[in-house]
Design a protein around this motif. Sequence first.
Motif, PDB file in Angstrom:
ATOM      1  N   VAL A 113    -152.567 -15.360 -23.988  1.00 25.47           N
ATOM      2  CA  VAL A 113    -151.349 -14.709 -24.466  1.00 25.47           C
ATOM      3  C   VAL A 113    -151.507 -13.193 -24.340  1.00 25.47           C
ATOM      4  O   VAL A 113    -150.561 -12.486 -23.978  1.00 25.47           O
ATOM      5  CB  VAL A 113    -151.039 -15.133 -25.919  1.00 25.47           C
ATOM      6  CG1 VAL A 113    -149.927 -14.290 -26.512  1.00 25.47           C
ATOM      7  CG2 VAL A 113    -150.676 -16.599 -25.965  1.00 25.47           C
ATOM      8  N   ASP A 114    -152.702 -12.678 -24.592  1.00 29.79           N
ATOM      9  CA  ASP A 114    -152.942 -11.235 -24.453  1.00 29.79           C
ATOM     10  C   ASP A 114    -152.732 -10.774 -23.012  1.00 29.79           C
ATOM     11  O   ASP A 114    -152.218  -9.676 -22.777  1.00 29.79           O
ATOM     12  CB  ASP A 114    -154.359 -10.874 -24.907  1.00 29.79           C
ATOM     13  CG  ASP A 114    -154.549 -11.026 -26.411  1.00 29.79           C
ATOM     14  OD1 ASP A 114    -153.542 -11.186 -27.133  1.00 29.79           O
ATOM     15  OD2 ASP A 114    -155.700 -10.981 -26.862  1.00 29.79           O
ATOM     16  N   ASP A 115    -153.115 -11.601 -22.042  1.00 36.01           N
ATOM     17  CA  ASP A 115    -152.880 -11.253 -20.635  1.00 36.01           C
ATOM     18  C   ASP A 115    -151.381 -11.125 -20.368  1.00 36.01           C
ATOM     19  O   ASP A 115    -150.936 -10.239 -19.641  1.00 36.01           O
ATOM     20  CB  ASP A 115    -153.473 -12.308 -19.698  1.00 36.01           C
ATOM     21  CG  ASP A 115    -154.989 -12.401 -19.768  1.00 36.01           C
ATOM     22  OD1 ASP A 115    -155.641 -11.370 -20.010  1.00 36.01           O
ATOM     23  OD2 ASP A 115    -155.507 -13.521 -19.584  1.00 36.01           O
ATOM     24  N   LEU A 116    -150.595 -12.023 -20.959  1.00 39.37           N
ATOM     25  CA  LEU A 116    -149.143 -11.957 -20.776  1.00 39.37           C
ATOM     26  C   LEU A 116    -148.559 -10.732 -21.468  1.00 39.37           C
ATOM     27  O   LEU A 116    -147.613 -10.119 -20.954  1.00 39.37           O
ATOM     28  CB  LEU A 116    -148.470 -13.229 -21.277  1.00 39.37           C
ATOM     29  CG  LEU A 116    -148.742 -14.488 -20.463  1.00 39.37           C
ATOM     30  CD1 LEU A 116    -147.895 -15.642 -20.975  1.00 39.37           C
ATOM     31  CD2 LEU A 116    -148.510 -14.276 -18.983  1.00 39.37           C
ATOM     32  N   LEU A 117    -149.120 -10.352 -22.611  1.00 43.16           N
ATOM     33  CA  LEU A 117    -148.659  -9.126 -23.268  1.00 43.16           C
ATOM     34  C   LEU A 117    -148.896  -7.916 -22.366  1.00 43.16           C
ATOM     35  O   LEU A 117    -148.045  -7.021 -22.273  1.00 43.16           O
ATOM     36  CB  LEU A 117    -149.365  -8.931 -24.607  1.00 43.16           C
ATOM     37  CG  LEU A 117    -148.859  -9.792 -25.746  1.00 43.16           C
ATOM     38  CD1 LEU A 117    -149.745  -9.639 -26.973  1.00 43.16           C
ATOM     39  CD2 LEU A 117    -147.422  -9.454 -26.085  1.00 43.16           C
ATOM     40  N   MET A 118    -150.038  -7.885 -21.703  1.00 45.98           N
ATOM     41  CA  MET A 118    -150.302  -6.783 -20.765  1.00 45.98           C
ATOM     42  C   MET A 118    -149.289  -6.795 -19.627  1.00 45.98           C
ATOM     43  O   MET A 118    -148.824  -5.743 -19.178  1.00 45.98           O
ATOM     44  CB  MET A 118    -151.729  -6.866 -20.225  1.00 45.98           C
ATOM     45  CG  MET A 118    -152.786  -6.576 -21.270  1.00 45.98           C
ATOM     46  SD  MET A 118    -152.549  -5.007 -22.131  1.00 45.98           S
ATOM     47  CE  MET A 118    -152.736  -3.865 -20.789  1.00 45.98           C
ATOM     48  N   ASP A 119    -148.908  -7.988 -19.157  1.00 45.84           N
ATOM     49  CA  ASP A 119    -147.883  -8.103 -18.121  1.00 45.84           C
ATOM     50  C   ASP A 119    -146.564  -7.538 -18.633  1.00 45.84           C
ATOM     51  O   ASP A 119    -145.888  -6.786 -17.924  1.00 45.84           O
ATOM     52  CB  ASP A 119    -147.725  -9.569 -17.703  1.00 45.84           C
ATOM     53  CG  ASP A 119    -146.586  -9.763 -16.720  1.00 45.84           C
ATOM     54  OD1 ASP A 119    -146.628  -9.154 -15.624  1.00 45.84           O
ATOM     55  OD2 ASP A 119    -145.644 -10.519 -17.041  1.00 45.84           O
ATOM     56  N   VAL A 120    -146.198  -7.876 -19.863  1.00 50.34           N
ATOM     57  CA  VAL A 120    -144.960  -7.356 -20.453  1.00 50.34           C
ATOM     58  C   VAL A 120    -145.027  -5.834 -20.555  1.00 50.34           C
ATOM     59  O   VAL A 120    -144.071  -5.136 -20.202  1.00 50.34           O
ATOM     60  CB  VAL A 120    -144.698  -7.988 -21.839  1.00 50.34           C
ATOM     61  CG1 VAL A 120    -143.581  -7.258 -22.587  1.00 50.34           C
ATOM     62  CG2 VAL A 120    -144.364  -9.465 -21.694  1.00 50.34           C
ATOM     63  N   PHE A 121    -146.145  -5.301 -21.029  1.00 52.97           N
ATOM     64  CA  PHE A 121    -146.281  -3.842 -21.150  1.00 52.97           C
ATOM     65  C   PHE A 121    -146.130  -3.163 -19.793  1.00 52.97           C
ATOM     66  O   PHE A 121    -145.487  -2.122 -19.673  1.00 52.97           O
ATOM     67  CB  PHE A 121    -147.626  -3.461 -21.778  1.00 52.97           C
ATOM     68  CG  PHE A 121    -147.760  -3.847 -23.219  1.00 52.97           C
ATOM     69  CD1 PHE A 121    -146.663  -3.894 -24.069  1.00 52.97           C
ATOM     70  CD2 PHE A 121    -148.993  -4.185 -23.737  1.00 52.97           C
ATOM     71  CE1 PHE A 121    -146.791  -4.255 -25.403  1.00 52.97           C
ATOM     72  CE2 PHE A 121    -149.137  -4.545 -25.059  1.00 52.97           C
ATOM     73  CZ  PHE A 121    -148.034  -4.576 -25.902  1.00 52.97           C
ATOM     74  N   ARG A 122    -146.724  -3.752 -18.749  1.00 50.89           N
ATOM     75  CA  ARG A 122    -146.591  -3.170 -17.407  1.00 50.89           C
ATOM     76  C   ARG A 122    -145.141  -3.189 -16.944  1.00 50.89           C
ATOM     77  O   ARG A 122    -144.638  -2.226 -16.379  1.00 50.89           O
ATOM     78  CB  ARG A 122    -147.469  -3.928 -16.410  1.00 50.89           C
ATOM     79  CG  ARG A 122    -148.936  -3.521 -16.441  1.00 50.89           C
ATOM     80  CD  ARG A 122    -149.711  -4.108 -15.266  1.00 50.89           C
ATOM     81  NE  ARG A 122    -149.753  -5.565 -15.305  1.00 50.89           N
ATOM     82  CZ  ARG A 122    -150.674  -6.277 -15.939  1.00 50.89           C
ATOM     83  NH1 ARG A 122    -151.636  -5.672 -16.589  1.00 50.89           N
ATOM     84  NH2 ARG A 122    -150.640  -7.590 -15.916  1.00 50.89           N
ATOM     85  N   ARG A 123    -144.456  -4.302 -17.207  1.00 49.64           N
ATOM     86  CA  ARG A 123    -143.048  -4.413 -16.805  1.00 49.64           C
ATOM     87  C   ARG A 123    -142.177  -3.413 -17.554  1.00 49.64           C
ATOM     88  O   ARG A 123    -141.289  -2.789 -16.977  1.00 49.64           O
ATOM     89  CB  ARG A 123    -142.547  -5.837 -17.020  1.00 49.64           C
ATOM     90  CG  ARG A 123    -143.154  -6.846 -16.052  1.00 49.64           C
ATOM     91  CD  ARG A 123    -142.767  -8.264 -16.430  1.00 49.64           C
ATOM     92  NE  ARG A 123    -143.487  -9.238 -15.663  1.00 49.64           N
ATOM     93  CZ  ARG A 123    -142.930  -9.988 -14.708  1.00 49.64           C
ATOM     94  NH1 ARG A 123    -141.656  -9.873 -14.431  1.00 49.64           N
ATOM     95  NH2 ARG A 123    -143.649 -10.862 -14.045  1.00 49.64           N
ATOM     96  N   ASP A 126    -142.814   0.010 -16.145  1.00 45.13           N
ATOM     97  CA  ASP A 126    -142.117   0.172 -14.863  1.00 45.13           C
ATOM     98  C   ASP A 126    -140.637   0.431 -15.081  1.00 45.13           C
ATOM     99  O   ASP A 126    -140.023   1.246 -14.404  1.00 45.13           O
ATOM    100  CB  ASP A 126    -142.299  -1.069 -13.982  1.00 45.13           C
ATOM    101  CG  ASP A 126    -143.702  -1.201 -13.426  1.00 45.13           C
ATOM    102  OD1 ASP A 126    -144.473  -0.215 -13.491  1.00 45.13           O
ATOM    103  OD2 ASP A 126    -144.032  -2.294 -12.929  1.00 45.13           O
ATOM    104  N   LEU A 127    -140.062  -0.277 -16.029  1.00 53.71           N
ATOM    105  CA  LEU A 127    -138.641  -0.130 -16.319  1.00 53.71           C
ATOM    106  C   LEU A 127    -138.330   1.218 -16.957  1.00 53.71           C
ATOM    107  O   LEU A 127    -137.353   1.875 -16.605  1.00 53.71           O
ATOM    108  CB  LEU A 127    -138.186  -1.257 -17.261  1.00 53.71           C
ATOM    109  CG  LEU A 127    -136.748  -1.219 -17.754  1.00 53.71           C
ATOM    110  CD1 LEU A 127    -135.794  -1.456 -16.582  1.00 53.71           C
ATOM    111  CD2 LEU A 127    -136.540  -2.263 -18.827  1.00 53.71           C
ATOM    112  N   LEU A 128    -139.179   1.636 -17.887  1.00 55.19           N
ATOM    113  CA  LEU A 128    -138.902   2.853 -18.639  1.00 55.19           C
ATOM    114  C   LEU A 128    -139.441   4.122 -17.997  1.00 55.19           C
ATOM    115  O   LEU A 128    -139.124   5.213 -18.453  1.00 55.19           O
ATOM    116  CB  LEU A 128    -139.450   2.722 -20.065  1.00 55.19           C
ATOM    117  CG  LEU A 128    -138.764   1.667 -20.922  1.00 55.19           C
ATOM    118  CD1 LEU A 128    -139.387   1.623 -22.298  1.00 55.19           C
ATOM    119  CD2 LEU A 128    -137.273   1.927 -21.013  1.00 55.19           C
TER     120      LEU A 128
END
Length: 163
Positions: A113-123, A126-128
Amino acid sequence: MKVSASMSAPAVSVTAATTIGEAARHMDVHGVGCLAVTEGGVLRGLVTDRDIAVRAVAAGLDRDDPVADVMTTPVVTLDAADDIHVAYRTFRSRGVRRLPVLDGQRVVGMLTVDDLLMDVFRRVADLLGPVAWSVLEEPPGPRDEIGPRAPVDGKSPPASRGS
């Protein structure tokens, strides 16, 4: 994006005969909370720090007992070629925190789940990113206690009302 791009690799693994104490040491040395339990390269189960705490310590098992006595099985897995959205759906529907990633029958990594959180943070970053740059050029909102906003394009900012 594929699961393999976000997973931790290689997965730390032990055999079913590994003792509970030895598994705990592996977790400590490798800084992980989950070990793949494999036999001949084939996934047989998972042993987590929670398995050791709840199924072993709380149940009064000995540190010399095998992890086979406390491991989780069957195991929900992902394929290395799966799209990351499959992982999001699997975590949500299965209620787990860690998923072994397979290439065929071979364990090639672990997705958490932590790996997915890092994916969300990267996304989000990128968006912001463009928004952040525009804020740096002209911060939003009224003048604060520090002083007026910096000039944009060589022009002074408008005077604040009530100052």
